[in-house]
Design a protein around this motif. Structure first.
Motif, PDB file in Angstrom:
ATOM      1  N   LYS A 287      -4.610  12.600  -6.556  1.00 54.67           N
ATOM      2  CA  LYS A 287      -3.365  12.626  -5.364  1.00 54.67           C
ATOM      3  C   LYS A 287      -2.139  11.279  -6.341  1.00 54.67           C
ATOM      4  O   LYS A 287      -1.310  11.822  -6.081  1.00 54.67           O
ATOM      5  CB  LYS A 287      -3.919  11.806  -4.376  1.00 54.67           C
ATOM      6  CG  LYS A 287      -2.668  11.378  -3.523  1.00 54.67           C
ATOM      7  CD  LYS A 287      -3.663  10.880  -2.109  1.00 54.67           C
ATOM      8  CE  LYS A 287      -2.900  11.204  -0.882  1.00 54.67           C
ATOM      9  NZ  LYS A 287      -1.957  11.655  -0.585  1.00 54.67           N
TER      10      LYS A 287
ATOM     11  N   GLU B 226       1.099  13.767  -6.340  1.00 54.05           N
ATOM     12  CA  GLU B 226       1.473  13.540  -5.460  1.00 54.05           C
ATOM     13  C   GLU B 226       2.744  12.552  -5.185  1.00 54.05           C
ATOM     14  O   GLU B 226       3.836  11.874  -4.801  1.00 54.05           O
ATOM     15  CB  GLU B 226       0.829  13.212  -4.119  1.00 54.05           C
ATOM     16  CG  GLU B 226       0.232  14.410  -4.125  1.00 54.05           C
ATOM     17  CD  GLU B 226      -0.836  13.739  -2.103  1.00 54.05           C
ATOM     18  OE1 GLU B 226      -0.316  13.027  -1.775  1.00 54.05           O
ATOM     19  OE2 GLU B 226      -1.582  14.989  -1.753  1.00 54.05           O
TER      20      GLU B 226
ATOM     21  N   LYS C 132      -7.487   4.300  -1.813  1.00 53.30           N
ATOM     22  CA  LYS C 132      -6.205   3.502  -0.926  1.00 53.30           C
ATOM     23  C   LYS C 132      -5.464   3.109  -2.714  1.00 53.30           C
ATOM     24  O   LYS C 132      -6.251   2.603  -3.974  1.00 53.30           O
ATOM     25  CB  LYS C 132      -6.709   1.312  -1.047  1.00 53.30           C
ATOM     26  CG  LYS C 132      -7.932   2.114   0.482  1.00 53.30           C
ATOM     27  CD  LYS C 132      -8.626   0.902   0.900  1.00 53.30           C
ATOM     28  CE  LYS C 132      -9.456   0.951   2.201  1.00 53.30           C
ATOM     29  NZ  LYS C 132      -8.899   1.283   3.141  1.00 53.30           N
TER      30      LYS C 132
ATOM     31  N   GLY D 221      -2.159   0.352  -4.060  1.00 56.72           N
ATOM     32  CA  GLY D 221      -1.230   0.071  -4.065  1.00 56.72           C
ATOM     33  C   GLY D 221      -0.707  -0.754  -5.033  1.00 56.72           C
ATOM     34  O   GLY D 221      -1.299  -0.788  -5.598  1.00 56.72           O
TER      35      GLY D 221
ATOM     36  N   GLY E 281      -8.453   9.481  -5.397  1.00 56.31           N
ATOM     37  CA  GLY E 281      -7.731   9.532  -5.690  1.00 56.31           C
ATOM     38  C   GLY E 281      -6.816   9.441  -6.716  1.00 56.31           C
ATOM     39  O   GLY E 281      -5.490   9.028  -7.050  1.00 56.31           O
TER      40      GLY E 281
ATOM     41  N   THR F 239       3.163   9.394  -6.510  1.00 57.42           N
ATOM     42  CA  THR F 239       3.187   8.075  -6.582  1.00 57.42           C
ATOM     43  C   THR F 239       2.479   7.146  -7.209  1.00 57.42           C
ATOM     44  O   THR F 239       3.164   6.463  -7.291  1.00 57.42           O
ATOM     45  CB  THR F 239       1.058   7.923  -5.635  1.00 57.42           C
ATOM     46  OG1 THR F 239       1.294   9.491  -4.382  1.00 57.42           O
ATOM     47  CG2 THR F 239       0.946   6.437  -5.173  1.00 57.42           C
TER      48      THR F 239
ATOM     49  N   MET G  41       0.509  -1.200  -0.001  1.00 58.69           N
ATOM     50  CA  MET G  41       0.248   0.119   0.037  1.00 58.69           C
ATOM     51  C   MET G  41       1.103   0.961   0.155  1.00 58.69           C
ATOM     52  O   MET G  41       1.791   1.563   0.872  1.00 58.69           O
ATOM     53  CB  MET G  41      -0.871   0.339   1.342  1.00 58.69           C
ATOM     54  CG  MET G  41      -1.862  -0.823   1.727  1.00 58.69           C
ATOM     55  SD  MET G  41      -2.827  -1.263   0.151  1.00 58.69           S
ATOM     56  CE  MET G  41      -3.895   0.090  -0.315  1.00 58.69           C
ATOM     57  N   SER G  42       0.408   2.344  -0.365  1.00 63.58           N
ATOM     58  CA  SER G  42       0.836   3.314  -0.936  1.00 63.58           C
ATOM     59  C   SER G  42       0.821   4.266  -0.480  1.00 63.58           C
ATOM     60  O   SER G  42       0.797   5.492   0.268  1.00 63.58           O
ATOM     61  CB  SER G  42       1.376   3.632  -3.052  1.00 63.58           C
ATOM     62  OG  SER G  42       2.167   4.967  -2.845  1.00 63.58           O
ATOM     63  N   PHE G  43      -0.969   4.372  -0.217  1.00 67.22           N
ATOM     64  CA  PHE G  43      -2.327   5.477   0.398  1.00 67.22           C
ATOM     65  C   PHE G  43      -2.822   4.799   1.113  1.00 67.22           C
ATOM     66  O   PHE G  43      -3.633   4.075   0.022  1.00 67.22           O
ATOM     67  CB  PHE G  43      -1.561   6.854  -0.039  1.00 67.22           C
ATOM     68  CG  PHE G  43      -2.561   7.614  -1.465  1.00 67.22           C
ATOM     69  CD1 PHE G  43      -4.346   6.493  -1.322  1.00 67.22           C
ATOM     70  CD2 PHE G  43      -2.020   7.017  -2.604  1.00 67.22           C
ATOM     71  CE1 PHE G  43      -4.681   7.257  -3.113  1.00 67.22           C
ATOM     72  CE2 PHE G  43      -2.463   7.240  -3.271  1.00 67.22           C
ATOM     73  CZ  PHE G  43      -3.679   7.329  -3.884  1.00 67.22           C
ATOM     74  N   ASP G  44      -3.621   5.235   2.119  1.00 63.96           N
ATOM     75  CA  ASP G  44      -4.769   5.358   2.390  1.00 63.96           C
ATOM     76  C   ASP G  44      -5.661   6.099   2.910  1.00 63.96           C
ATOM     77  O   ASP G  44      -5.354   6.565   3.792  1.00 63.96           O
ATOM     78  CB  ASP G  44      -5.074   3.694   3.344  1.00 63.96           C
ATOM     79  CG  ASP G  44      -6.582   3.467   4.063  1.00 63.96           C
ATOM     80  OD1 ASP G  44      -7.380   4.360   3.218  1.00 63.96           O
ATOM     81  OD2 ASP G  44      -6.538   2.313   4.610  1.00 63.96           O
ATOM     82  N   GLU G  45      -6.404   6.915   2.202  1.00 59.94           N
ATOM     83  CA  GLU G  45      -6.712   8.419   2.802  1.00 59.94           C
ATOM     84  C   GLU G  45      -8.458   8.813   2.714  1.00 59.94           C
ATOM     85  O   GLU G  45      -8.967   8.319   0.948  1.00 59.94           O
ATOM     86  CB  GLU G  45      -6.040   9.367   2.580  1.00 59.94           C
ATOM     87  CG  GLU G  45      -4.914   9.610   2.437  1.00 59.94           C
ATOM     88  CD  GLU G  45      -4.215  10.613   1.784  1.00 59.94           C
ATOM     89  OE1 GLU G  45      -4.756  11.607   1.087  1.00 59.94           O
ATOM     90  OE2 GLU G  45      -3.382  10.701   2.327  1.00 59.94           O
TER      91      GLU G  45
END
Length: 187
Positions: A174, A178, A92, A94, A171, A180, A84-88
């Protein structure tokens, strides 16, 4: 300049979401010595609907990296092994090897205050206004009737789909801004 660009297969259900990603990737938005999102002209996106993906998957090995946007058939077996790279806000992202998934858990926004907090952030993003609309607002259904979505929030209906769309747009933005997506492409 795509001859040296990396190829990313993007599997999607929502064409507007796919168009948002392509817009960000294809816009020349870098400054002299600073990249905004991905380096301009460094990525060639190949858009596949879920149906095209399932057909191509059966035909053989795919060598390019793949990004699944949303609930795509088969990702349920990939999600448990993702790094996982992010979860906000229930959004999610990854990846595992050459496959990445952007997916949502809309239950994380069932609380009205948390949803309002998310909506405030969403409204400041460079996405279509139609996606920014509060799903709890009273809407005209075209027949002169009004539906109060706050009474059916969280049920399996068009309201859930609107929330999922908002979350996936969040997402996607983001991922791009960012860096990702860049991290996944370089992995």
């Amino acid at each position: 300049m795509y001859d040296t660009a990396q190829t990313l297969i993007v599997v999607y259900k929502d064409e507007m979401l796919m168009n948002q990603l392509k817009k960000m990737v294809e816009t020349n938005d870098d400054y002299k010595d600073m990249n905004v999102g991905l380096k301009d002209d460094s990525l060639n996106t190949v858009a596949w609907t879920e149906k095209v993906w399932l057909s191509n998957k059966q035909q053989g090995v795919i060598k390019d990296k793949i990004l699944y946007l949303g609930d795509i058939k088969g990702t349920e077996d990939l999600i448990p092994v993702l790094d996982m790279s992010f979860d906000e806000y229930g959004v999610k992202f990854g990846w595992a090897g050459k496959q990445a998934v952007l997916y949502v858990d809309e239950k994380e926004l069932e609380d009205e205050d948390r949803y309002k907090e998310f909506l405030n952030i969403l409204n400041n993003l460079p996405i279509p206004d139609v996606v920014k609309k509060d799903i709890n607002d009273i809407e005209d259904d075209g027949e002169g009737f009004f539906i109060d979505f706050s009474t059916i929030f969280g049920s399996l209906n068009g309201n859930k789909k609107k929330l999922e769309r908002q979350m996936l747009f969040y997402g996607t933005v983001k991922l791009y801004y960012e860096n990702t997506l860049e991290a996944f492409l370089k992995s």
